[in-house]
Design a protein around this motif. Sequence first.
Motif, PDB file in Angstrom:
ATOM      1  N   ARG A 114       2.696   6.555  31.806  1.00 36.89           N
ATOM      2  CA  ARG A 114       1.660   6.486  32.826  1.00 36.89           C
ATOM      3  C   ARG A 114       0.343   6.928  32.208  1.00 36.89           C
ATOM      4  O   ARG A 114       0.247   8.059  31.747  1.00 36.89           O
ATOM      5  N   PRO A 115      -0.702   6.097  32.192  1.00 35.43           N
ATOM      6  CA  PRO A 115      -0.687   4.662  32.517  1.00 35.43           C
ATOM      7  C   PRO A 115       0.029   3.884  31.426  1.00 35.43           C
ATOM      8  O   PRO A 115       0.049   4.335  30.275  1.00 35.43           O
ATOM      9  N   PRO A 116       0.632   2.731  31.756  1.00 29.74           N
ATOM     10  CA  PRO A 116       1.348   1.969  30.723  1.00 29.74           C
ATOM     11  C   PRO A 116       0.382   1.420  29.682  1.00 29.74           C
ATOM     12  O   PRO A 116      -0.656   0.856  30.035  1.00 29.74           O
ATOM     13  N   PRO A 117       0.692   1.598  28.392  1.00 27.39           N
ATOM     14  CA  PRO A 117      -0.165   1.026  27.348  1.00 27.39           C
ATOM     15  C   PRO A 117       0.013  -0.483  27.275  1.00 27.39           C
ATOM     16  O   PRO A 117       0.898  -1.051  27.926  1.00 27.39           O
ATOM     17  N   GLN A 118      -0.807  -1.128  26.470  1.00 27.98           N
ATOM     18  CA  GLN A 118      -0.730  -2.583  26.335  1.00 27.98           C
ATOM     19  C   GLN A 118       0.328  -3.005  25.321  1.00 27.98           C
ATOM     20  O   GLN A 118       0.638  -4.184  25.205  1.00 27.98           O
ATOM     21  N   VAL A 119       0.870  -2.043  24.565  1.00 21.29           N
ATOM     22  CA  VAL A 119       1.830  -2.362  23.511  1.00 21.29           C
ATOM     23  C   VAL A 119       3.093  -1.514  23.675  1.00 21.29           C
ATOM     24  O   VAL A 119       3.093  -0.512  24.389  1.00 21.29           O
ATOM     25  N   GLU A 120       4.155  -1.951  23.003  1.00 17.55           N
ATOM     26  CA  GLU A 120       5.395  -1.180  23.001  1.00 17.55           C
ATOM     27  C   GLU A 120       5.290  -0.034  21.995  1.00 17.55           C
ATOM     28  O   GLU A 120       4.418  -0.024  21.126  1.00 17.55           O
ATOM     29  N   SER A 121       6.196   0.923  22.107  1.00 11.10           N
ATOM     30  CA  SER A 121       6.175   2.099  21.238  1.00 11.10           C
ATOM     31  C   SER A 121       7.514   2.266  20.523  1.00 11.10           C
ATOM     32  O   SER A 121       8.517   1.658  20.909  1.00 11.10           O
ATOM     33  N   SER A 122       7.509   3.095  19.499  1.00  4.89           N
ATOM     34  CA  SER A 122       8.726   3.440  18.763  1.00  4.89           C
ATOM     35  C   SER A 122       8.674   4.902  18.352  1.00  4.89           C
ATOM     36  O   SER A 122       7.587   5.480  18.181  1.00  4.89           O
ATOM     37  N   VAL A 123       9.850   5.474  18.175  1.00  2.00           N
ATOM     38  CA  VAL A 123       9.975   6.851  17.702  1.00  2.00           C
ATOM     39  C   VAL A 123      10.497   6.822  16.274  1.00  2.00           C
ATOM     40  O   VAL A 123      11.457   6.097  15.974  1.00  2.00           O
ATOM     41  N   VAL A 124       9.878   7.594  15.396  1.00  2.00           N
ATOM     42  CA  VAL A 124      10.322   7.681  14.004  1.00  2.00           C
ATOM     43  C   VAL A 124      10.647   9.132  13.655  1.00  2.00           C
ATOM     44  O   VAL A 124      10.141  10.059  14.283  1.00  2.00           O
ATOM     45  N   ARG A 125      11.503   9.285  12.663  1.00  2.00           N
ATOM     46  CA  ARG A 125      11.826  10.616  12.128  1.00  2.00           C
ATOM     47  C   ARG A 125      11.248  10.703  10.713  1.00  2.00           C
ATOM     48  O   ARG A 125      11.500   9.834   9.877  1.00  2.00           O
ATOM     49  N   ILE A 126      10.469  11.749  10.455  1.00  2.00           N
ATOM     50  CA  ILE A 126       9.888  11.979   9.135  1.00  2.00           C
ATOM     51  C   ILE A 126      10.469  13.273   8.565  1.00  2.00           C
ATOM     52  O   ILE A 126      10.343  14.339   9.188  1.00  2.00           O
ATOM     53  N   VAL A 127      11.106  13.165   7.407  1.00  2.00           N
ATOM     54  CA  VAL A 127      11.680  14.332   6.725  1.00  2.00           C
ATOM     55  C   VAL A 127      10.971  14.477   5.377  1.00  2.00           C
ATOM     56  O   VAL A 127      11.159  13.637   4.482  1.00  2.00           O
ATOM     57  N   PRO A 128      10.137  15.501   5.207  1.00  2.00           N
ATOM     58  CA  PRO A 128       9.408  15.660   3.947  1.00  2.00           C
ATOM     59  C   PRO A 128      10.347  15.873   2.765  1.00  2.00           C
ATOM     60  O   PRO A 128      11.410  16.503   2.899  1.00  2.00           O
ATOM     61  N   ILE A 129       9.967  15.332   1.612  1.00  2.00           N
ATOM     62  CA  ILE A 129      10.715  15.552   0.373  1.00  2.00           C
ATOM     63  C   ILE A 129      10.377  16.950  -0.136  1.00  2.00           C
ATOM     64  O   ILE A 129       9.213  17.293  -0.312  1.00  2.00           O
ATOM     65  N   ASP A 130      11.409  17.749  -0.336  1.00  2.00           N
ATOM     66  CA  ASP A 130      11.217  19.144  -0.745  1.00  2.00           C
ATOM     67  C   ASP A 130      12.086  19.446  -1.966  1.00  2.00           C
ATOM     68  O   ASP A 130      13.308  19.363  -1.886  1.00  2.00           O
ATOM     69  N   PRO A 131      11.465  19.749  -3.122  1.00  2.00           N
ATOM     70  CA  PRO A 131      10.020  19.888  -3.333  1.00  2.00           C
ATOM     71  C   PRO A 131       9.334  18.532  -3.418  1.00  2.00           C
ATOM     72  O   PRO A 131       9.968  17.535  -3.783  1.00  2.00           O
ATOM     73  N   PRO A 132       8.030  18.483  -3.079  1.00  2.00           N
ATOM     74  CA  PRO A 132       7.297  17.212  -3.134  1.00  2.00           C
ATOM     75  C   PRO A 132       7.103  16.753  -4.574  1.00  2.00           C
ATOM     76  O   PRO A 132       7.138  17.567  -5.506  1.00  2.00           O
ATOM     77  N   PRO A 133       6.915  15.464  -4.792  1.00  2.00           N
ATOM     78  CA  PRO A 133       6.696  14.962  -6.160  1.00  2.00           C
ATOM     79  C   PRO A 133       5.391  15.513  -6.734  1.00  2.00           C
ATOM     80  O   PRO A 133       4.419  15.727  -5.995  1.00  2.00           O
ATOM     81  N   PRO A 134       5.344  15.754  -8.040  1.00  2.00           N
ATOM     82  CA  PRO A 134       4.138  16.317  -8.668  1.00  2.00           C
ATOM     83  C   PRO A 134       3.055  15.264  -8.866  1.00  2.00           C
ATOM     84  O   PRO A 134       2.640  14.971  -9.991  1.00  2.00           O
ATOM     85  N   VAL A 135       2.611  14.682  -7.755  1.00  2.00           N
ATOM     86  CA  VAL A 135       1.597  13.626  -7.797  1.00  2.00           C
ATOM     87  C   VAL A 135       0.472  14.018  -6.843  1.00  2.00           C
ATOM     88  O   VAL A 135       0.726  14.340  -5.681  1.00  2.00           O
ATOM     89  N   LYS A 136      -0.764  13.996  -7.341  1.00  2.00           N
ATOM     90  CA  LYS A 136      -1.898  14.288  -6.478  1.00  2.00           C
ATOM     91  C   LYS A 136      -2.107  13.136  -5.510  1.00  2.00           C
ATOM     92  O   LYS A 136      -2.214  11.977  -5.917  1.00  2.00           O
ATOM     93  N   PHE A 137      -2.180  13.469  -4.220  1.00  2.00           N
ATOM     94  CA  PHE A 137      -2.302  12.419  -3.209  1.00  2.00           C
ATOM     95  C   PHE A 137      -3.573  11.601  -3.413  1.00  2.00           C
ATOM     96  O   PHE A 137      -3.567  10.378  -3.259  1.00  2.00           O
ATOM     97  N   GLU A 138      -4.676  12.259  -3.747  1.00  2.00           N
ATOM     98  CA  GLU A 138      -5.936  11.537  -3.909  1.00  2.00           C
ATOM     99  C   GLU A 138      -5.825  10.462  -4.987  1.00  2.00           C
ATOM    100  O   GLU A 138      -6.363   9.356  -4.838  1.00  2.00           O
ATOM    101  N   GLU A 139      -5.123  10.774  -6.080  1.00  2.00           N
ATOM    102  CA  GLU A 139      -4.976   9.801  -7.169  1.00  2.00           C
ATOM    103  C   GLU A 139      -4.061   8.647  -6.757  1.00  2.00           C
ATOM    104  O   GLU A 139      -4.351   7.477  -7.024  1.00  2.00           O
TER     105      GLU A 139
END
Length: 273
Positions: free
Chosen positions: A213-238
């Motif tokens: 409420r109010p109904p959007p114009q598009v359908e939705s979905s639910v996702v699951r995000i599980v971070p990689i631990d430890p994260p890869p040694p890569v700078k995100f900006e690069e």
Amino acid sequence: MPRATTDRFNRSHEPAIKSASSRNGGSGVTGGSGSGDSRAQNPLFNTERFGQHILKNPAVAQAIVDKANLRPTDKVLEVGPGTGNLTVRILEKAKGVTAVEMDPRMAAELTKRVQGKPEQHKLDIIIGDFVKAELPYFDVCISNTPYQISSPLVFRLLSHRPIFRCAILMFQREFALRLVARPGDVFWSRLSANVQLYAKVDHVMKVSKNSFRPPPQVESSVVRIVPIDPPPPVKFEEFDGLTRVLFSRRNKCCHANFGARGVLEMMEANWKT
């Protein structure tokens, strides 16, 4: 990190809403046997300027919380709680909830919903912009995500430290499909590559637009995000700079993208710095 533009809820945040009777000069009726749906006409639910649609389907709300596999010791971060249809279910299972809400009217409604109940002491509400807020420690994040902060929310969560256990997030269907896409899929994109470098992403469930409420114009979905631990040694900006070049012209081969005007000069300048 920029200073958080947030505050705890107090009565000064609650807007004064005139009753229908005072506006129309008559004795208005809220609820009861009136011909209209008073909740549908309530200005509280005019949330589209925040890109937010209130989840009203209790079965969907319960399913989202169940997918999080909450533990009694968990501290949960909820983004965009709205009127609290997810929040009250999270409070039943978790140790505590920090809810970040942009709309003071929603914060007031949520506060009223738990007032005088045991859950009141387990809930902390932050009013402000999630992207700028100083986030507390949390184990799990659950969100019926306001549409305009979908991408900033994902990358803000992935950059948060310490690393959380998982996030159960609801997005527009197309954005969710881009998050979970694999190489070769029609939805494979720069977003897919950037997110999947740092996390495992799964599609959990589809949600009809009639559940809001109010109904959007598009359908939705639910996702699951599980971070990689430890994260890869890569700078995100690069890495983000690399994918920006690779996906700049999707129908061209990689050699053509790197051969575009200015790209090699930019990469050389970045390497020297």
